[in-house]
Each structure stands twice: as structure tokens, then as C-alpha cells.
Design an enzyme around this catalytic site. Structure first.
Site, PDB file in Angstrom:
ATOM      1  N   ARG A 281       0.808  -1.224   0.000  1.00  0.00           N
ATOM      2  CA  ARG A 281       0.000   0.000   0.000  1.00  0.00           C
ATOM      3  C   ARG A 281       0.844   1.279   0.000  1.00  0.00           C
ATOM      4  NH1 ARG A 281      -4.460  -0.437   4.421  1.00  0.00           N
ATOM      5  NH2 ARG A 281      -2.646  -1.499   5.236  1.00  0.00           N
TER       6      ARG A 281
ATOM      7  N   LYS B 195      -0.782 -19.859   5.191  1.00  0.00           N
ATOM      8  CA  LYS B 195      -1.587 -20.284   6.329  1.00  0.00           C
ATOM      9  C   LYS B 195      -1.550 -19.206   7.412  1.00  0.00           C
ATOM     10  CE  LYS B 195       0.195 -21.351   9.932  1.00  0.00           C
ATOM     11  NZ  LYS B 195       1.333 -20.919  10.744  1.00  0.00           N
TER      12      LYS B 195
ATOM     13  N   HIS C  89       4.477 -24.606   5.110  1.00  0.00           N
ATOM     14  CA  HIS C  89       5.905 -24.718   4.833  1.00  0.00           C
ATOM     15  C   HIS C  89       6.520 -26.005   5.389  1.00  0.00           C
ATOM     16  CE1 HIS C  89       6.629 -23.000   8.870  1.00  0.00           C
ATOM     17  NE2 HIS C  89       7.856 -23.455   8.764  1.00  0.00           N
TER      18      HIS C  89
ATOM     19  N   HIS D  19       0.492 -27.571  10.403  1.00  0.00           N
ATOM     20  CA  HIS D  19       1.759 -28.331  10.396  1.00  0.00           C
ATOM     21  C   HIS D  19       1.625 -29.698  11.064  1.00  0.00           C
ATOM     22  CE1 HIS D  19       3.194 -24.526   9.143  1.00  0.00           C
ATOM     23  NE2 HIS D  19       3.509 -24.025  10.312  1.00  0.00           N
TER      24      HIS D  19
HETATM   25  C1  BG6 Z   1       4.863 -20.877  11.543  1.00  0.00           C
HETATM   26  C2  BG6 Z   1       4.175 -20.372  12.763  1.00  0.00           C
HETATM   27  O1  BG6 Z   1       3.936 -21.387  10.618  1.00  0.00           O
HETATM   28  O2  BG6 Z   1       5.768 -21.907  11.900  1.00  0.00           O
HETATM   29  C3  BG6 Z   1       5.178 -19.864  13.769  1.00  0.00           C
HETATM   30  O3  BG6 Z   1       3.279 -19.330  12.404  1.00  0.00           O
HETATM   31  C4  BG6 Z   1       6.217 -20.927  14.066  1.00  0.00           C
HETATM   32  O4  BG6 Z   1       4.538 -19.463  14.972  1.00  0.00           O
HETATM   33  C5  BG6 Z   1       6.798 -21.485  12.784  1.00  0.00           C
HETATM   34  O5  BG6 Z   1       7.240 -20.322  14.843  1.00  0.00           O
HETATM   35  C6  BG6 Z   1       7.704 -22.665  13.048  1.00  0.00           C
HETATM   36  O6  BG6 Z   1       8.353 -23.010  11.859  1.00  0.00           O
HETATM   37  P1  BG6 Z   1       9.774 -23.737  11.877  1.00  0.00           P
HETATM   38  O7  BG6 Z   1      10.067 -23.954  10.428  1.00  0.00           O
HETATM   39  O8  BG6 Z   1      10.731 -22.806  12.561  1.00  0.00           O
HETATM   40  O9  BG6 Z   1       9.593 -25.011  12.643  1.00  0.00           O
END
Ligand code: BG6
Length: 488
Positions: free
Chosen positions: A50, A149, A179, A241
């Protein structure tokens, strides 16, 4: 050795381009893929936000972000300069009408480019951003829409978002990102299970006693308090996750690695999860919130102090759950899950515990323990199978647990690309295997929803735990009442 397979050239538009996710993950990931020559100087990254910024001002911010989030030895000055030249800036109001025509006109000057739109914004904007893009003619067969997400904050809002986006973008062009599915070790679950028939034979209730999934973090809310306080651990980690990990562990073999073949099998697991009625919530799910304590030797404040006391105090920063998959393969095998902030160590780990021998010919010893398969997702990625062996030497036949250990770093010895790197390239290639389909996301929300309802109906505060501990004592009781213990 890793093989770099170049992707077609693209014009990637990132909405929310000045936000935390873009700066911390997306730009560094794109830089790393560019540095490895997975794409070249004929691609563009169009930052959309923006604010009134020039391209050069945006490049300045992007460069600062790379310096913060890419290891210095990967920052070659020429490569950084070339990468920054790929960045453009487009002033677009995600919630309003300004900027859309100029953006789409610009994209239309290069109609043969793959056109990913990465929505690194609040999910409330997904529907309206897609509608505005579509109204300008911005969605064409090479467009791909990436949704971060959490997709919504409950089943109803997730459905509404899917409905709004689906009204203007075909499902085959929607990439719902989680991810965790881009992590090497998470993909390795597929290899472990479906390339090693020895495990296939053991992967059922006859042999497995229970499964534990732990995703522990040492960090607190890290400046994301505004988002986190409206979300909490169940929405932030479990709905996506953790349930995705559970799916990869519990699913049947897909007929191929095709996106729909894999997602069909994951969906069956989500649909087979035994529903938890709101009145049973306290029995199957424990929520906690960290108070002041010490993590890795450093004193840290509690959650409310981290938020500057702005929160209402009801958000959970820890959840422990017991889930069951209603299927022949998994009948009576509990899947225990726990995740939390400000726990003693950062570790993501899956522990599959096998049944104990039906009787033992050996004298009982305090060290007796069942076989366990440990899958370490991070850090120190690897796999270990705990076995009982005879302790060498005289002194009677004494048993000792020993591990068959594969360390990925020792075996493959190279940097693993960040999950986002892999996933972004999959978007450009149009490969949806590691992305969630609409029905999958909604099935995950369907399972989580009664817990959200139960917690909303009985808004007592989550149980406190000191920062640096493994969560509230009730989480220990959750598993111990079944005669089991959390694996430490
Ligand atoms: C994210 C969450 O999707 O995943 C975060 O929103 C979290 O709160 C993170 O810290 C953890 O990801 P990773 O790859 O560090 O295990």
C-alpha cells in the site's frame, strides 16, 4: 549432489511485500534460488504493497533483509546486485481499488511469463485480492495464487475464503502453502515409508504401540503478538503443520506422487480422525500459556509481558493432544501431539514406539525399553532406530539400548534449502503435490473446530507453565494416564 533444475521464467507478484514473511522468508528464499541459478535475469519479482515507495527504496529494504536473513558467505555482491535488479515495486491497495490496473497492465506486457501471486497478507484479504485481480483480467492460465496459512480462523471462515478465491481462480491454480511440507525431512517421511518395504510391513497397530509428534520452540511470540494473540497454538501449528505430519505418517500408500494421488490419501486420514466432542475436549486436549522463566539459561518474561499486557490472557501458547485415526491400520494406536513456544529446546521430532515383546526371556532390567523409531525433523535432521543389544563382555547377559543412527548432515553433508525455496519453485513449476487442497484444509478445520468451540464456551485461562519447561503438568498427565510417557 543436489541437482538444480531450472524453472520457467516468471513474474511473481508478492502482496504484503513490506511484511515480516516477505522480508524474513520469501526474499531470502528467492535470492538463494537465484544464486543457485534456478532462475535467471529474465524473471521479475514485483513487490506489491500500500505504501508509496519507489523501486529503489524497496530494493534498499530488501537488501537490508537479505543482510539479516541470509548467511554472509552466501551474499556475493554481484549476485545481490543482480537479484535486486529483478525487484520492482507496485503500489496497490489490497483492500481498496487503487493500483490494480497498472499492475495487471504491466504483467500483460509479458504474457508468456508464469505469473505467481503470493498473498503474504492477512487471510481476510485473500478473497478481495483475487476478485480484484480477476476483474482486471489478471488471472490467466499461467497464473498461480499462493495462499499462506492460516487459512481462516475456523471452519466457517476457511470455507468462506475458499469459496471467494475459488469463485475466480480454478483449484488447479491455487497453492495453499504449509511450509512444513517443504522441509527436506518431512518429504523424507514419504521416502522412509514408501521406499523401504521393511517399514511398510511394520506400520500398523499390530506392531506400533503409539506415535508422538513434538514441535517445540524456544522462541516466544517474537514481535508477532498482534497475529499470535488472535491465533494461538491450535490454529497456528496444529490445524496445519502438526496435522500434515500426522497425515504423512498415517496415510496409505498413494498410487503415485501426483498431487491428487497424495492429497487423496492425506484427506482420508483427516476424515478418519476420531472427532472430539466439545464435552470431551478437556480429556483429549490440554492448552497452556507460558509465564516468566528461563530458556537455555536466559531469563525471559511471560506471554502477557511479551505482549506488553495487551492480550486478554486466554490465548494458548502450548497444546498437547491425543488423536485417534479410525481405520483398520491404526485402530487403538494413539497419536499424541504437543507443540509450544518457550519450551526448553527447539526440536521437531516424531517418535514411533513399537510394542514390547509379548514376553521376555531376559531378566528384567531398569534399562529395558521398547524399539523406537525417531525421526528428527530439525535440528540435526536424521533417523534413529532404538534397539536392544547385548552389552559386550562378561558379567552375564545384560541388555543395553543402542541406536542405529543416520545423520543427514554426516551422510549428505550439505546445506538444505529452506522449505520456502523448494515450495516457491514448485509454484513456478505448477506442481501442487506439496500444497493443500481445499477439501484437505476444510477437513483439518472440521476436526479442530469442536476444540475451538469448547474453549470459546468455557473461556477459563489456559494452564500456566514456566518458560523453559515442557508445558503444563496436565500435558504430562494426558499421556501418563494411558501408561505412557512423553519422549524426552
Ligand atoms: C509458523 C508459525 O507457521 O511456523 C510460527 O506461524 C512458528 O509461529 C513457525 O514459529 C515454526 O516453523 P519452523 O520452520 O521454525 O519449525
Amino acid at each position: 549432489m543436489a541437482r538444480i533444475l531450472p524453472v520457467p521464467s516468471f513474474d511473481c507478484v508478492v502482496f504484503g511485500a513490506t511484511g515480516d514473511l516477505t522480508m524474513r522468508k520469501l526474499l531470502p528464499s528467492l535470492y538463494n534460488r537465484f544464486r543457485d541459478r534456478q532462475f535467471g535475469t529474465d524473471s521479475r519479482i514485483i513487490a506489491a504493497a500500500r505504501g508509496a515507495l519507489t523501486a529503489d527504496e524497496y530494493r534498499g529494504r530488501a537488501e537490508a533483509a537479505l543482510r539479516l536473513h541470509v548467511p554472509p558467505d552466501s551474499l556475493e555482491p554481484d549476485t545481490v546486485a543482480q537479484f535486486l535488479r529483478l525487484l520492482h515495486y507496485s503500489q496497490v491497495d489490497g483492500a481498496g481499488d487503487t493500483g490494480w490496473k497498472a499492475l495487471v497492465d504491466d504483467l500483460d506486457t509479458r504474457p508468456a511469463q508464469v505469473r505467481p501471486f503470493y498473498l503474504a497478507t492477512s487471510p481476510d484479504l485473500y478473497g478481495s485480492i483475487c476478485a480484484r485481480l480477476a476483474a482486471q483480467g489478471g488471472i490467466h492460465p499461467l497464473s498461480r495464487v499462493v495462499l499462506e496459512k492460516p487459512l481462516g480462523r475456523d471452519l466457517a471462515s476457511a470455507r468462506a475464503i475458499n469459496e471467494a478465491v475459488g469463485a475466480v481462480v480454478p483449484e488447479a491454480q491455487i497453492f495453499r502453502i504449509d511450509h512444513y511440507l517443504g522441509k527436506e525431512t518431512v518429504q523424507n517421511l514419504l521416502a522412509l515409508r514408501f521406499a523401504n518395504p521393511i517399514f511398510q510391513r511394520l506400520w500398523n497397530a499390530d506392531v506400533i504401540d503409539h506415535v508422538q509428534i513434538t514441535v517445540a520452540e524456544t522462541v516466544g511470540v517474537e514481535g508477532r503478538g498482534g497475529y499470535y494473540d488472535r491465533s494461538g497454538a491450535l490454529r497456528d501449528m496444529v490445524q496445519n503443520h502438526m496435522l500434515q505430519l500426522l497425515c504423512l505418517l498415517a496415510m496409505e500408500s498413494p498410487v503415485s506422487l501426483d498431487a491428487d494421488a497424495v492429497r487423496d490419501e492425506k484427506l482420508k486420514v483427516l476424515r478418519a480422525l476420531k472427532p472430539i466432542a466439545p464435552r470431551e475436549a478437556a480429556h483429549f486436549a490440554i492448552r497452556g500459556q507460558y509465564g516468566a522463566g528461563a530458556v537455555e539459561g536466559h531469563p525471559v518474561p511471560g506471554y502477557l509481558a511479551d505482549l506488553g499486557m495487551a492480550g486478554e490472557g486466554l490465548t494458548e501458547t502450548f497444546v498437547a493432544l491425543k488423536a485417534q485415526v479410525n481405520s483398520w491400520r491404526w485402530a487403538s494406536v494413539p497419536f499424541y501431539m504437543r507443540t509450544g513456544k518457550r519450551l526448553p529446546r527447539k526440536v521437531s521430532e516424531i517418535m514411533v514406539q513399537f510394542r514390547t515383546p509379548p514376553f521376555s526371556i531376559f531378566p528384567a532390567e531398569p534399562t529395558d525399553q521398547p524399539n523406537r523409531l525417531l525421526i528428527r525433523l530439525q535440528p540435526e535432521e536424521g533417523i534413529r532406530l532404538d534397539m536392544m543389544t547385548k552389552e559386550p563382555g562378561p558379567g552375564g547377559l545384560r541388555l543395553r539400548p543402542t541406536g542405529l543412527d543416520i545423520s543427514f548432515e554426516k551422510t549428505f553433508g550439505q546445506r538444505y534449502p529452506d522449505a520456502y525455496e523448494r515450495l516457491l519453485m514448485d509454484v513456478v513449476r505448477g506442481n501442487q503435490t506439496l500444497f493443500m487442497r481445499r477439501d484437505e484444509v476444510e477437513a483439518a478445520w472440521t476436526w479442530v473446530q469442536p476444540l475451538l468451540d469448547a474453549w470459546a464456551d468455557k473461556p477459563e485461562a489456559p494452564r500456566p507453565y514456566p518458560a523453559g519447561s515442557w508445558g503444563p503438568t496436565a500435558a504430562i498427565a494426558l499421556i501418563e494416564r494411558d501408561g505412557r510417557t512423553w519422549y524426552e
